[in-house]
Scaffold this motif. Structure first.
Motif, PDB file in Angstrom:
ATOM      1  N   TYR A   8       0.835  -1.194   0.000  1.00 53.78           N
ATOM      2  CA  TYR A   8       0.000   0.000   0.000  1.00 53.78           C
ATOM      3  C   TYR A   8       0.874   1.250   0.000  1.00 53.78           C
ATOM      4  O   TYR A   8       0.658   2.178  -0.784  1.00 53.78           O
ATOM      5  CB  TYR A   8      -0.909   0.001   1.231  1.00 53.78           C
ATOM      6  N   MET A  12       1.333   4.394  -2.804  1.00 52.04           N
ATOM      7  CA  MET A  12       0.923   5.750  -2.477  1.00 52.04           C
ATOM      8  C   MET A  12       1.686   6.793  -3.287  1.00 52.04           C
ATOM      9  O   MET A  12       1.252   7.924  -3.415  1.00 52.04           O
ATOM     10  CB  MET A  12       1.140   6.039  -0.987  1.00 52.04           C
ATOM     11  N   TYR A  14       3.494   6.383  -6.597  1.00 47.87           N
ATOM     12  CA  TYR A  14       3.444   6.381  -8.063  1.00 47.87           C
ATOM     13  C   TYR A  14       4.574   7.241  -8.647  1.00 47.87           C
ATOM     14  O   TYR A  14       4.347   8.231  -9.354  1.00 47.87           O
ATOM     15  CB  TYR A  14       2.107   6.945  -8.573  1.00 47.87           C
ATOM     16  N   ARG A  97      -7.917   9.201  -6.462  1.00 45.56           N
ATOM     17  CA  ARG A  97      -6.714   9.833  -5.947  1.00 45.56           C
ATOM     18  C   ARG A  97      -6.431  11.078  -6.774  1.00 45.56           C
ATOM     19  O   ARG A  97      -6.990  11.274  -7.860  1.00 45.56           O
ATOM     20  CB  ARG A  97      -5.513   8.892  -5.986  1.00 45.56           C
ATOM     21  N   ASP A  98      -5.549  11.937  -6.279  1.00 48.16           N
ATOM     22  CA  ASP A  98      -5.228  13.178  -6.979  1.00 48.16           C
ATOM     23  C   ASP A  98      -4.311  12.865  -8.147  1.00 48.16           C
ATOM     24  O   ASP A  98      -3.090  12.973  -8.067  1.00 48.16           O
ATOM     25  CB  ASP A  98      -4.568  14.165  -6.011  1.00 48.16           C
ATOM     26  N   TRP A  99      -4.911  12.493  -9.248  1.00 47.71           N
ATOM     27  CA  TRP A  99      -4.200  12.032 -10.432  1.00 47.71           C
ATOM     28  C   TRP A  99      -4.905  12.634 -11.640  1.00 47.71           C
ATOM     29  O   TRP A  99      -6.092  12.374 -11.864  1.00 47.71           O
ATOM     30  CB  TRP A  99      -4.233  10.511 -10.466  1.00 47.71           C
ATOM     31  N   PRO A 130      -4.613   3.158  -3.056  1.00 49.35           N
ATOM     32  CA  PRO A 130      -4.624   4.615  -3.179  1.00 49.35           C
ATOM     33  C   PRO A 130      -5.500   5.175  -4.283  1.00 49.35           C
ATOM     34  O   PRO A 130      -6.015   6.293  -4.155  1.00 49.35           O
ATOM     35  CB  PRO A 130      -3.150   4.951  -3.430  1.00 49.35           C
ATOM     36  N   ASP A 131      -5.663   4.445  -5.410  1.00 54.10           N
ATOM     37  CA  ASP A 131      -6.491   4.993  -6.481  1.00 54.10           C
ATOM     38  C   ASP A 131      -7.964   5.065  -6.095  1.00 54.10           C
ATOM     39  O   ASP A 131      -8.756   5.723  -6.786  1.00 54.10           O
ATOM     40  CB  ASP A 131      -6.312   4.203  -7.783  1.00 54.10           C
ATOM     41  N   HIS A 132      -8.339   4.430  -4.970  1.00 52.33           N
ATOM     42  CA  HIS A 132      -9.729   4.496  -4.489  1.00 52.33           C
ATOM     43  C   HIS A 132      -9.854   5.231  -3.156  1.00 52.33           C
ATOM     44  O   HIS A 132     -10.972   5.434  -2.667  1.00 52.33           O
ATOM     45  CB  HIS A 132     -10.299   3.081  -4.341  1.00 52.33           C
ATOM     46  N   THR A 133      -8.722   5.628  -2.583  1.00 52.77           N
ATOM     47  CA  THR A 133      -8.769   6.269  -1.254  1.00 52.77           C
ATOM     48  C   THR A 133      -7.890   7.512  -1.149  1.00 52.77           C
ATOM     49  O   THR A 133      -7.911   8.187  -0.118  1.00 52.77           O
ATOM     50  CB  THR A 133      -8.305   5.283  -0.161  1.00 52.77           C
ATOM     51  N   GLY A 134      -7.113   7.816  -2.190  1.00 49.11           N
ATOM     52  CA  GLY A 134      -6.135   8.881  -2.087  1.00 49.11           C
ATOM     53  C   GLY A 134      -6.717  10.237  -1.759  1.00 49.11           C
ATOM     54  O   GLY A 134      -6.006  11.122  -1.258  1.00 49.11           O
ATOM     55  N   TRP A 135      -7.991  10.432  -2.034  1.00 52.47           N
ATOM     56  CA  TRP A 135      -8.650  11.712  -1.751  1.00 52.47           C
ATOM     57  C   TRP A 135      -9.142  11.791  -0.306  1.00 52.47           C
ATOM     58  O   TRP A 135      -9.664  12.813   0.114  1.00 52.47           O
ATOM     59  CB  TRP A 135      -9.811  11.919  -2.720  1.00 52.47           C
TER      60      TRP A 135
END
Length: 473
Positions: A8, A12, A14, A97-99, A130-135
């Motif tokens: 994980y 985080m 990337y 996530r902020d992407w 992170p792509d589902h929780t990064g925000w």
């Protein structure tokens, strides 16, 4: 759990921004997407889509040279999907996530639905990657007081990585069979599906619309066209593209967890699913069974005979290896089966995993080198072992022309190195009986490829048509 926590953390960041670029070659597989599948420019807004009564899909498409999870190329983009279910109370299912300005897109879609993020009652997190929780961290600046719904393991991760406590939100653990009534007939039911592909994963099922939100399960790479987010809006060729990207997604991310996938499918089979809304890829509302059955086949393919197809992995230079590679292609063509040709290291392991997952047979084309098994091929075989892709039939050939009698010594050393990797990961790959004869001429490779095909067909595979993936498909 320590392994998954480390995994994980690594996700985080990337940190890699390397573009995927395969040099042009007649003996290298170059995957391409139909033009209609390409994503829109970064930051361009999308709109929210109604899935069912008071159920909506929110999409943020990513068009970036970043590698997904810092590992996997996404030349055709990927979608980050969240969902809204509205009763008397409102639930937001999964984040982004902020992407590529994904949070900005999600906020705009919520505003379009007239939903104030500060007034969302429940945040459902099916999966903590992170792509589902990064925000989740920045969300602290926007809203407080909602209920964060997840499995107990997921909540432990959320508290650890985001510093969540009761001053920010109420932590609401759920287990299989638990329900939350949102009012106005909207009821969410939860089913734990651990190790698909993290240990804390669950799926959410909305009972009135019969919609399943499984997060990473049943996902795929590939950005979504704004005017066509549903399966019934796509042509058969476009559906085939997303299915191919689903195969690659599964082979890259999920295949090592095929056992848990099979257990998850047993749970999902008990649900009456009318709509399947994954965390990545299109929403399946016409035929959700199509993607479910594809995942069922993929989970079986990890350890059992698959399609009557062959994957050829080769390394070296085309002047020396080209005639032998062509002989293998001709041998497959003679028997009417599909062959996937990958030169390593030019071809990213992402595409090799996908090809081998769907192939019952594998051929290794080995050049003369200082090492018995050159590192690009050794790394590819090692990755296949790490992904637990087992039970294949294979042979290898060695380009040792003019090296007699040294060729026999090289052949023996090569056999020992391949056996070492196969044994290390208990891959249960079965070599053809005559595979290790150190006289690997073009005729030998041609006949061995035909023999491999016969072995595959004798194992119960149905003979298919030729579709040679050499150059652009």
């Amino acid at each position: 759990e320590m392994y998954n926590a480390f995994y994980y953390l690594s996700n985080m960041f990337y940190i890699s921004r390397t573009a995927f670029d395969t040099p042009s070659s007649p003996l290298v597989y170059l995957p391409r997407a139909p033009a209609s599948s390409r994503s829109r420019p970064t930051g361009e807004s999308m709109k929210a889509y109604r899935i069912a009564d008071s159920v909506y899909a929110l999409h943020a498409d990513i068009d970036s040279h970043d590698l997904f999870e810092g590992i996997w190329p996404i030349p055709h983009g990927v979608s980050l999907n969240s969902y809204i279910v509205k009763g008397e109370k409102t639930a937001l299912i999964d984040l982004v996530r902020d992407w590529c300005e994904a949070p900005k897109v999600l906020a705009a879609e919520l505003a379009e639905l007239g939903i104030d993020l500060a007034k969302v009652d429940y945040l459902i997190l099916n999966h903590m990657e992170p792509d589902h929780t990064g925000w989740l961290g920045p969300l602290k600046q926007v809203t407080r007081g909602f209920e964060l719904v997840a499995t107990p393991k997921a909540l432990r991760l959320a508290k650890s990585f985001f510093g969540l406590d009761e001053s920010f939100c109420t932590l609401h653990p759920v287990k299989s069979g638990d329900r939350i009534d949102l009012g106005k007939g909207k009821v969410l039911r939860f089913e734990e599906i651990p190790h698909v592909h993290w240990p804390e994963t669950m799926a959410t099922y909305e009972e009135s619309s019969r919609t399943l939100f499984p997060c990473d399960a049943f996902g795929s790479f590939g950005a979504i066209r704004e005017e066509a987010p549903f399966d019934d809006q796509l042509s058969e060729s476009e559906l085939a593209f997303f299915e191919e990207e689903a195969v690659r997604y599964f082979a890259n991310i999920v295949v090592a967890f095929s056992g848990p996938v099979k257990k998850a499918l047993e749970k999902i089979d008990t649900l009456d699913i009318r709509i399947l809304a994954p965390g990545h890829g299109i929403v399946w509302r016409k035929n959700p069974g199509r993607i479910v059955e594809l995942y069922r086949r993929l989970a079986a393919w990890s350890s059992a005979p698959t399609e009557p197809e062959i994957t050829l992995l080769w390394s070296g230079t085309e002047p020396s290896m080209g005639p032998l590679v062509k002989a293998a292609i001709d041998g497959a063509r003679a028997e009417g089966v599909q062959i996937h040709v990958h030169k390593v290291p030019e071809t990213h392991i992402s595409y090799i995993l996908s090809s081998v997952l769907r192939s019952s047979g594998v051929i290794l084309g080995v050049p003369y080198a200082r090492d018995p098994l050159p590192s690009p091929l050794a790394h590819a075989l090692d990755d296949l072992g790490r992904k637990r892709i087992t039970g294949r039939k294979f042979f290898w050939f060695l380009q040792g022309k003019g090296l007699e009698p040294e060729g026999e010594r090289l052949s023996e050393a090569l056999e020992a190195e391949i056996d070492r990797i196969l044994e290390k990961y208990q891959m249960r790959w079965e070599a053809l009986e005559s595979a290790h004869i150190p006289r690997h001429t073009e005729e030998f490779v041609y006949q061995q490829t035909r023999a491999l095909v016969m072995e595959l067909l004798a194992g119960g595979a149905i003979k298919g048509h030729v579709q040679e993936l050499v150059g652009a498909p």
